[in-house]
Motif scaffolding. Structure first.
Motif, PDB file in Angstrom:
ATOM      1  N   VAL A 261       0.851  -1.200   0.000  1.00 53.97           N
ATOM      2  CA  VAL A 261       0.000   0.000   0.000  1.00 53.97           C
ATOM      3  C   VAL A 261       0.880   1.241   0.000  1.00 53.97           C
ATOM      4  O   VAL A 261       0.671   2.179  -0.783  1.00 53.97           O
ATOM      5  CB  VAL A 261      -0.961  -0.015   1.214  1.00 53.97           C
ATOM      6  CG1 VAL A 261      -1.531   1.367   1.485  1.00 53.97           C
ATOM      7  CG2 VAL A 261      -2.081  -1.019   0.998  1.00 53.97           C
ATOM      8  N   GLU A 262       1.896   1.250   0.862  1.00 55.56           N
ATOM      9  CA  GLU A 262       2.794   2.423   0.919  1.00 55.56           C
ATOM     10  C   GLU A 262       3.519   2.619  -0.405  1.00 55.56           C
ATOM     11  O   GLU A 262       3.550   3.728  -0.943  1.00 55.56           O
ATOM     12  CB  GLU A 262       3.828   2.255   2.047  1.00 55.56           C
ATOM     13  CG  GLU A 262       3.263   2.555   3.424  1.00 55.56           C
ATOM     14  CD  GLU A 262       4.313   3.094   4.378  1.00 55.56           C
ATOM     15  OE1 GLU A 262       5.513   2.805   4.200  1.00 55.56           O
ATOM     16  OE2 GLU A 262       3.928   3.822   5.314  1.00 55.56           O
ATOM     17  N   CYS A 263       4.116   1.537  -0.927  1.00 52.56           N
ATOM     18  CA  CYS A 263       4.887   1.675  -2.177  1.00 52.56           C
ATOM     19  C   CYS A 263       3.998   2.192  -3.299  1.00 52.56           C
ATOM     20  O   CYS A 263       4.392   3.078  -4.061  1.00 52.56           O
ATOM     21  CB  CYS A 263       5.499   0.334  -2.597  1.00 52.56           C
ATOM     22  SG  CYS A 263       6.833  -0.188  -1.521  1.00 52.56           S
ATOM     23  N   THR A 264       2.776   1.661  -3.392  1.00 54.24           N
ATOM     24  CA  THR A 264       1.883   2.047  -4.489  1.00 54.24           C
ATOM     25  C   THR A 264       1.418   3.498  -4.320  1.00 54.24           C
ATOM     26  O   THR A 264       1.552   4.320  -5.238  1.00 54.24           O
ATOM     27  CB  THR A 264       0.660   1.097  -4.537  1.00 54.24           C
ATOM     28  OG1 THR A 264       1.142  -0.246  -4.580  1.00 54.24           O
ATOM     29  CG2 THR A 264      -0.201   1.378  -5.751  1.00 54.24           C
ATOM     30  N   ALA A 265       0.897   3.814  -3.145  1.00 58.56           N
ATOM     31  CA  ALA A 265       0.331   5.154  -2.943  1.00 58.56           C
ATOM     32  C   ALA A 265       1.422   6.229  -3.040  1.00 58.56           C
ATOM     33  O   ALA A 265       1.218   7.278  -3.653  1.00 58.56           O
ATOM     34  CB  ALA A 265      -0.365   5.217  -1.588  1.00 58.56           C
ATOM     35  N   TYR A 266       2.580   5.980  -2.442  1.00 64.72           N
ATOM     36  CA  TYR A 266       3.632   7.004  -2.449  1.00 64.72           C
ATOM     37  C   TYR A 266       4.300   7.116  -3.826  1.00 64.72           C
ATOM     38  O   TYR A 266       4.795   8.183  -4.193  1.00 64.72           O
ATOM     39  CB  TYR A 266       4.643   6.747  -1.324  1.00 64.72           C
ATOM     40  CG  TYR A 266       3.995   6.830   0.058  1.00 64.72           C
ATOM     41  CD1 TYR A 266       2.903   7.669   0.277  1.00 64.72           C
ATOM     42  CD2 TYR A 266       4.456   6.067   1.124  1.00 64.72           C
ATOM     43  CE1 TYR A 266       2.288   7.740   1.511  1.00 64.72           C
ATOM     44  CE2 TYR A 266       3.850   6.132   2.373  1.00 64.72           C
ATOM     45  CZ  TYR A 266       2.760   6.968   2.559  1.00 64.72           C
ATOM     46  OH  TYR A 266       2.153   7.035   3.782  1.00 64.72           O
ATOM     47  N   SER A 267       4.286   6.011  -4.607  1.00 59.68           N
ATOM     48  CA  SER A 267       4.777   6.120  -5.999  1.00 59.68           C
ATOM     49  C   SER A 267       3.854   7.037  -6.794  1.00 59.68           C
ATOM     50  O   SER A 267       4.318   7.839  -7.609  1.00 59.68           O
ATOM     51  CB  SER A 267       4.787   4.753  -6.688  1.00 59.68           C
ATOM     52  OG  SER A 267       5.698   3.911  -6.074  1.00 59.68           O
ATOM     53  N   MET A 268       2.553   6.903  -6.546  1.00 59.77           N
ATOM     54  CA  MET A 268       1.597   7.764  -7.251  1.00 59.77           C
ATOM     55  C   MET A 268       1.888   9.236  -6.948  1.00 59.77           C
ATOM     56  O   MET A 268       1.936  10.081  -7.853  1.00 59.77           O
ATOM     57  CB  MET A 268       0.157   7.415  -6.822  1.00 59.77           C
ATOM     58  CG  MET A 268      -0.351   6.082  -7.378  1.00 59.77           C
ATOM     59  SD  MET A 268      -1.742   5.332  -6.449  1.00 59.77           S
ATOM     60  CE  MET A 268      -2.896   6.673  -6.320  1.00 59.77           C
ATOM     61  N   LEU A 269       2.133   9.528  -5.675  1.00 63.07           N
ATOM     62  CA  LEU A 269       2.411  10.934  -5.296  1.00 63.07           C
ATOM     63  C   LEU A 269       3.731  11.414  -5.892  1.00 63.07           C
ATOM     64  O   LEU A 269       3.849  12.559  -6.347  1.00 63.07           O
ATOM     65  CB  LEU A 269       2.481  11.073  -3.770  1.00 63.07           C
ATOM     66  CG  LEU A 269       1.207  10.773  -2.989  1.00 63.07           C
ATOM     67  CD1 LEU A 269       1.348  11.245  -1.550  1.00 63.07           C
ATOM     68  CD2 LEU A 269       0.005  11.447  -3.627  1.00 63.07           C
ATOM     69  N   THR A 270       4.725  10.523  -5.888  1.00 62.21           N
ATOM     70  CA  THR A 270       6.037  10.911  -6.433  1.00 62.21           C
ATOM     71  C   THR A 270       5.915  11.173  -7.929  1.00 62.21           C
ATOM     72  O   THR A 270       6.494  12.123  -8.456  1.00 62.21           O
ATOM     73  CB  THR A 270       7.073   9.802  -6.139  1.00 62.21           C
ATOM     74  OG1 THR A 270       7.015   9.490  -4.745  1.00 62.21           O
ATOM     75  CG2 THR A 270       8.480  10.250  -6.496  1.00 62.21           C
ATOM     76  N   GLU A 271       5.120  10.338  -8.604  1.00 60.66           N
ATOM     77  CA  GLU A 271       4.962  10.512 -10.062  1.00 60.66           C
ATOM     78  C   GLU A 271       4.293  11.849 -10.410  1.00 60.66           C
ATOM     79  O   GLU A 271       4.774  12.577 -11.290  1.00 60.66           O
ATOM     80  CB  GLU A 271       4.151   9.358 -10.671  1.00 60.66           C
ATOM     81  CG  GLU A 271       3.989   9.574 -12.182  1.00 60.66           C
ATOM     82  CD  GLU A 271       3.181   8.496 -12.901  1.00 60.66           C
ATOM     83  OE1 GLU A 271       3.155   7.345 -12.442  1.00 60.66           O
ATOM     84  OE2 GLU A 271       2.587   8.834 -13.946  1.00 60.66           O
ATOM     85  N   ILE A 272       3.222  12.194  -9.715  1.00 59.80           N
ATOM     86  CA  ILE A 272       2.557  13.454 -10.094  1.00 59.80           C
ATOM     87  C   ILE A 272       3.423  14.665  -9.729  1.00 59.80           C
ATOM     88  O   ILE A 272       3.396  15.685 -10.411  1.00 59.80           O
ATOM     89  CB  ILE A 272       1.116  13.591  -9.524  1.00 59.80           C
ATOM     90  CG1 ILE A 272       1.080  13.548  -8.002  1.00 59.80           C
ATOM     91  CG2 ILE A 272       0.188  12.537 -10.128  1.00 59.80           C
ATOM     92  CD1 ILE A 272      -0.273  13.986  -7.418  1.00 59.80           C
TER      93      ILE A 272
END
Ligand code: ATP
Ligand code: FE2
Length: 326
Positions: A225-236
């Motif tokens: 959950v952390e890796c997925t959600a924080y990757s999304m934030l890093t990408e945007i």
């Protein structure tokens, strides 16, 4: 100049006192923790009313200032939960009348990013504001903070809190998921929901609960959950940097306490030749210092109000308020 700030938008009642140059003189906070489930606005407001007198005394004592040395009273006008906002606004009005000092309304979201920006020393950074109710990538332009991308459904912190409560835990979920995630090793497949510079979390919430029901290891689930959600934030954030030709990032909001998010954003910024900064954790979560500091900046611009016109604004967006001090 010394300014006192009152924060009460949601779970935390807080009083902060600052001076010029972001000199932190005093801070006293108390967070309402529901025994089960999420925040009940009325109960949280009652909590705030009870603790404010003591918080004011403690903040003044720590700051070693007398009321007559305080030049303005700032308060969080919105966004937030109506009853909680009204509790803080009432305290601010009383102080303003009792001490005969001007009242300065402050937007809570602007305050999160403004304290982070001031402490970062980075002048024209992209701002990633990740908190309970909000998830926004922000840049300043023409007298306002402009939201370049944001969550299309719930804030990342609310997502983490809701998920943790659904798994049987207690508010707040973000720190609990962070410590469990440290033991995770396997990356489970979860929906990755980025739409341009926006994100969404409800699909991730449903999928994570389904994996849990199917017997997934809890630590692996937290890690994924952390890796997925924080990757999304890093990408945007990276997309916003590329479009706006910027290199530096400043993080703010309660979820900016998270070490994995800090690391991921830092690696991304450094790969692009930039830097990233996140404030100390007590200034990432809701606090009176950020309100006092933003109040000081607004007061210098003459942005005061009267008791009669100081109504709260539960839905006041980041990009709705003027930011003439930049
Ligand atoms: P908003 O600023 O949008 O109005 P808020 O004021 O409710 O939201 P903050 O106090 O800024 O929120 O942040 C609280 C959120 O931060 C909670 O959702 C909490 O779970 C989350 N949080 C706190 N520490 C961490 C952490 N270490 N990792 C992830 N999330 C965290
Ligand atoms: Fe907040």
């Amino acid at each position: 100049m010394v300014v006192l700030g009152i924060e009460s938008t949601a779970h935390t009642a807080s009083v902060g006192i600052v001076a010029e140059g972001t000199e932190i003189l005093g801070l006293a906070s108390d967070t309402y923790l529901p025994t089960a489930g999420g925040i009940h606005p009325r109960e949280a407001a009652n909590h705030h009313v009870e603790v404010f007198p003591d918080l004011i005394r403690r903040a003044l004592a720590e700051a070693k200032v007398r009321p007559r040395e305080i030049e303005a009273i700032a308060f969080a006008q919105g966004p937030g939960l109506g009853p909680c906002l009204r509790a803080g606004a009432t305290v601010a009005r009383v102080l303003s009348l009792a001490w005969d000092r001007p009242l300065v309304p402050v937007n809570h979201c602007v305050a999160h990013v403004e304290i982070a920006r001031a402490l970062s020393g980075l002048d024209d950074a992209m701002l990633l504001y990740a908190s309970g109710g909000n998830t926004q990538v922000i840049a300043h332009g023409s007298g306002r903070y402009r939201v370049l991308g944001e969550t299309l459904d719930i804030g990342i912190g609310n997502f983490l809190d809701k998920l943790w409560i659904a798994l049987g835990g207690k508010f707040p979920g973000g720190p609990a998921i962070e410590s469990l995630a440290r033991e995770g090793t396997e990356l489970l497949s979860l929906p990755y929901l980025v739409h341009g510079m926006d994100v969404a979390f409800s699909g991730l919430y449903t999928a994570a609960l389904a994996l849990d029901r199917a017997g997934a290891d809890r630590a692996d689930l937290a890690y994924s959950v952390e890796c997925t959600a924080y990757s999304m934030l890093t990408e945007i954030t990276e997309r916003a940097l590329a479009h706006r030709h910027r290199r530096d990032v400043v993080l703010g909001g309660g979820v900016a306490c998270n070490e994995r998010l800090r690391r991921m954003v830092q690696e991304m910024a450094e790969d692009r030749g930039g830097r990233s900064f996140a404030p100390p954790k007590r200034l990432c979560v809701d606090n009176g210092i950020m309100i006092a500091w933003t109040g000081l900046l607004a007061f210098r611009e003459g942005m005061t109000t009267t008791v009669e016109r100081s109504g709260v604004e539960p839905r006041q967006r980041t990009d709705l308020v003027r930011v003439p001090w930049r």
